[in-house]
Design a protein around this motif. Sequence first.
Motif, PDB file in Angstrom:
ATOM      1  N   SER A  78      -1.587 -31.116  25.914  1.00 40.41           N
ATOM      2  CA  SER A  78      -2.297 -30.681  24.710  1.00 40.41           C
ATOM      3  C   SER A  78      -3.484 -29.775  25.035  1.00 40.41           C
ATOM      4  N   PHE A  79      -4.042 -29.916  26.222  1.00 38.45           N
ATOM      5  CA  PHE A  79      -5.081 -28.965  26.645  1.00 38.45           C
ATOM      6  C   PHE A  79      -4.463 -27.590  26.819  1.00 38.45           C
ATOM      7  N   GLY A 128      -3.661 -26.055  23.498  1.00 40.10           N
ATOM      8  CA  GLY A 128      -4.840 -25.614  22.748  1.00 40.10           C
ATOM      9  C   GLY A 128      -5.597 -24.476  23.401  1.00 40.10           C
ATOM     10  N   GLN A 175     -10.972 -37.045  16.658  1.00 40.87           N
ATOM     11  CA  GLN A 175     -11.919 -36.672  17.714  1.00 40.87           C
ATOM     12  C   GLN A 175     -11.184 -36.242  18.980  1.00 40.87           C
ATOM     13  N   GLU A 176     -11.671 -35.177  19.603  1.00 41.88           N
ATOM     14  CA  GLU A 176     -11.093 -34.728  20.869  1.00 41.88           C
ATOM     15  C   GLU A 176     -11.251 -35.839  21.901  1.00 41.88           C
ATOM     16  N   GLY A 177     -10.171 -36.165  22.585  1.00 39.08           N
ATOM     17  CA  GLY A 177     -10.237 -37.165  23.654  1.00 39.08           C
ATOM     18  C   GLY A 177      -9.831 -38.558  23.222  1.00 39.08           C
ATOM     19  N   MET A 189      -5.811 -34.483  22.244  1.00 37.58           N
ATOM     20  CA  MET A 189      -6.106 -33.120  21.774  1.00 37.58           C
ATOM     21  C   MET A 189      -5.099 -32.636  20.742  1.00 37.58           C
ATOM     22  N   PRO A 210      -6.623 -32.454  16.993  1.00 36.14           N
ATOM     23  CA  PRO A 210      -7.580 -31.330  16.949  1.00 36.14           C
ATOM     24  C   PRO A 210      -6.894 -29.964  17.056  1.00 36.14           C
ATOM     25  N   ASN A 211      -5.855 -29.855  17.878  1.00 37.52           N
ATOM     26  CA  ASN A 211      -5.123 -28.586  17.965  1.00 37.52           C
ATOM     27  C   ASN A 211      -4.470 -28.236  16.635  1.00 37.52           C
ATOM     28  N   ARG A 219      -7.070 -26.904  14.381  1.00 39.16           N
ATOM     29  CA  ARG A 219      -7.596 -25.624  14.832  1.00 39.16           C
ATOM     30  C   ARG A 219      -6.625 -24.472  14.571  1.00 39.16           C
TER      31      ARG A 219
END
Lengths: 109, 140
Positions: free
Chosen positions: A34-35, A38, B91-93, B110, B113-114, B117
């Motif tokens: 997911s990092f 994103g 929340q991220e994480g 993530m 949140p993605n 975004r």
Amino acid sequence: MKIKELRDALNLRVLSEGDTEREISGGYCGDLLSFVMGRCPADSVWVTIMNNVNVLAVASLADAAAVILAEDTEPDEAVLAKARAEGLNLYTSPMTAFELCGRLYDLLA
Amino acid sequence: MSEPVRFHFDVAGENFVSAGEASAAVKKLLRQLGMDPAVIRRVSIAMYEGEINMVIHANGGTADILVYADRIVIVLEDHGPGIPNVGLAMQEGYSTAAENVRALGFGAGMGLPNMKRYTDSMDIETAVGVGTKITMEVRL
Ligand SMILES: Nc1ncnc2c1ncn2[C@@H]1O[C@H](COP(=O)(O)OP(=O)(O)OP(=O)(O)O)[C@@H](O)[C@H]1O
Ligand SMILES: [Mg+2]
């Protein structure tokens, strides 16, 4: 810089190839999917040690130009077959992710 | 307003090999419709994160994509455990992903949140023990 130029400059071993004329816009390094989703910009080279089938999906959906597997990582046959069917630019190298990113950074700077 | 082009997919739970196939199919279909690559990328990323969440956290679900002249709507619906605290989950994480899926690279916390975004709007309807419905919109 084009993918084929990067492949030759870093002496990458080809696991699968598609459009090697593709222009590289930048790079991203990471193993948490997911990092990468994103943060990896489109047309980037993604450096990782992850080698499961989900890497292919992330690379394709995030529009990565190529994936380089660090430390001679290789996916299994089923994943390789899928990468080839999709024409993904997938390479492996004995270098660590750190070394690969350093070289990549210099080449793209 | 004219009728949207619709695509429907069933997403299997706990299958990490087929996970992402619906998103990949949508990407291909949007390409065939001649959509802008930047829009396709946003839809692909948002849908993939939602699809994976249904696979990992909700034992599967359905995905419906509606392509209007001025927007793309993505509806993901499952009958999983629901999300007890949406603010926390956003929340991220924050992640409740199990060790076996973390080993595959999931569980950074993530995904939601993605999704927020990369879309212009995102709405989460969820009830514990009932399921979760997430509606996202990308304007063209
Ligand atoms: N469809 C769902 N049903 C039930 N719970 C969910 C669902 N989607 C998300 N969650 C909950 O919200 C948390 C955060 O989701 P998010 O997608 O941001 O992170 P993740 O899936 O744990 O990790 P990542 O997406 O980074 O791989 C999850 O760990 C889970 O507890
Ligand atoms: Mg997630």
